[in-house]
Design a protein around this motif. Structure first.
Motif, PDB file in Angstrom:
ATOM      1  N   MET A 103      41.297  39.669  36.372  1.00 41.56           N
ATOM      2  CA  MET A 103      40.893  38.606  37.301  1.00 41.56           C
ATOM      3  C   MET A 103      40.692  39.169  38.701  1.00 41.56           C
ATOM      4  N   VAL A 104      41.567  40.082  39.131  1.00 40.24           N
ATOM      5  CA  VAL A 104      41.414  40.703  40.461  1.00 40.24           C
ATOM      6  C   VAL A 104      40.100  41.467  40.519  1.00 40.24           C
ATOM      7  N   LEU A 105      39.827  42.261  39.481  1.00 38.09           N
ATOM      8  CA  LEU A 105      38.592  43.045  39.455  1.00 38.09           C
ATOM      9  C   LEU A 105      37.355  42.139  39.423  1.00 38.09           C
ATOM     10  N   GLN A 106      37.425  41.054  38.671  1.00 38.81           N
ATOM     11  CA  GLN A 106      36.305  40.111  38.602  1.00 38.81           C
ATOM     12  C   GLN A 106      36.075  39.463  39.970  1.00 38.81           C
ATOM     13  N   GLN A 107      37.170  39.093  40.643  1.00 37.96           N
ATOM     14  CA  GLN A 107      37.043  38.486  41.971  1.00 37.96           C
ATOM     15  C   GLN A 107      36.433  39.484  42.951  1.00 37.96           C
ATOM     16  N   ARG A 108      36.876  40.745  42.848  1.00 40.16           N
ATOM     17  CA  ARG A 108      36.311  41.799  43.707  1.00 40.16           C
ATOM     18  C   ARG A 108      34.822  41.959  43.456  1.00 40.16           C
ATOM     19  N   LYS A 109      34.432  41.904  42.183  1.00 35.04           N
ATOM     20  CA  LYS A 109      33.023  42.032  41.823  1.00 35.04           C
ATOM     21  C   LYS A 109      32.217  40.880  42.437  1.00 35.04           C
ATOM     22  N   LEU A 110      32.761  39.657  42.346  1.00 37.33           N
ATOM     23  CA  LEU A 110      32.075  38.507  42.939  1.00 37.33           C
ATOM     24  C   LEU A 110      31.966  38.655  44.453  1.00 37.33           C
ATOM     25  N   ASN A 111      33.064  39.099  45.085  1.00 36.98           N
ATOM     26  CA  ASN A 111      33.040  39.290  46.541  1.00 36.98           C
ATOM     27  C   ASN A 111      32.032  40.361  46.936  1.00 36.98           C
ATOM     28  N   LEU A 112      31.988  41.447  46.175  1.00 37.34           N
ATOM     29  CA  LEU A 112      31.029  42.514  46.459  1.00 37.34           C
ATOM     30  C   LEU A 112      29.601  41.993  46.319  1.00 37.34           C
TER      31      LEU A 112
END
Length: 145
Positions: A103-112
């Motif tokens: 979930m953290v990585l997915q959120q980072r991907k969305l933010n990026l």
């Protein structure tokens, strides 16, 4: 192997499998730290270590699978029951930790993705402003010469 009977070799293999789950849980903790720090190289190294441990778990599972499928809770008391319960608990914790990291990585991907879109929009605004303020920029390559 039938009827819930576990011989000494099988119990040793089950103990090794639980130890692998313990190592996997520690590696999940290291993975989490790398995810939080954004350390891609560290994350890749941990994932490689995890793959080696998972491979060993799968080898042991091929040996133990038939006995595990026949085992009924309460039919085998003592060490086997403890080990099976611990492996289940460890696997749950590892799975939950992995889900959190995903979930953290997915959120980072969305933010990026949002940052990339914002940067692209800012570049477009800058180009539009520059064109309005200074006129169209001549081509940097003059083919007439």
């Amino acid at each position: 192997m039938g009827g819930g009977y576990w011989n000494v070799e099988m119990i040793v293999a089950l103990e090794e499998q639980v130890e692998c789950y313990r190592r996997l849980e520690k590696l999940a903790g290291a993975q989490h730290a790398h995810v939080q720090q954004g350390s891609t190289e560290g994350l890749i190294a941990v994932l490689e270590q995890r793959q080696a441990v998972v491979s060993r778990i799968m080898e042991l599972e091929r040996e133990l699978g038939p006995a595990k499928r026949e085992w009924k809770k309460g039919s085998e008391q003592g060490r086997v029951e403890e080990l099976l319960a611990e492996s289940k608990k460890l696997l749950q914790r590892i799975t939950e930790a992995d889900r959190d990291d995903a979930m953290v990585l997915q959120q980072r991907k969305l933010n990026l993705g949002r940052q990339i879109k914002a940067a692209a929009a800012a570049r477009q605004v800058n180009r539009t402003y520059a064109t309005a303020a200074y006129g169209a920029r001549p081509s940097s390559m003059d083919v007439q010469r």
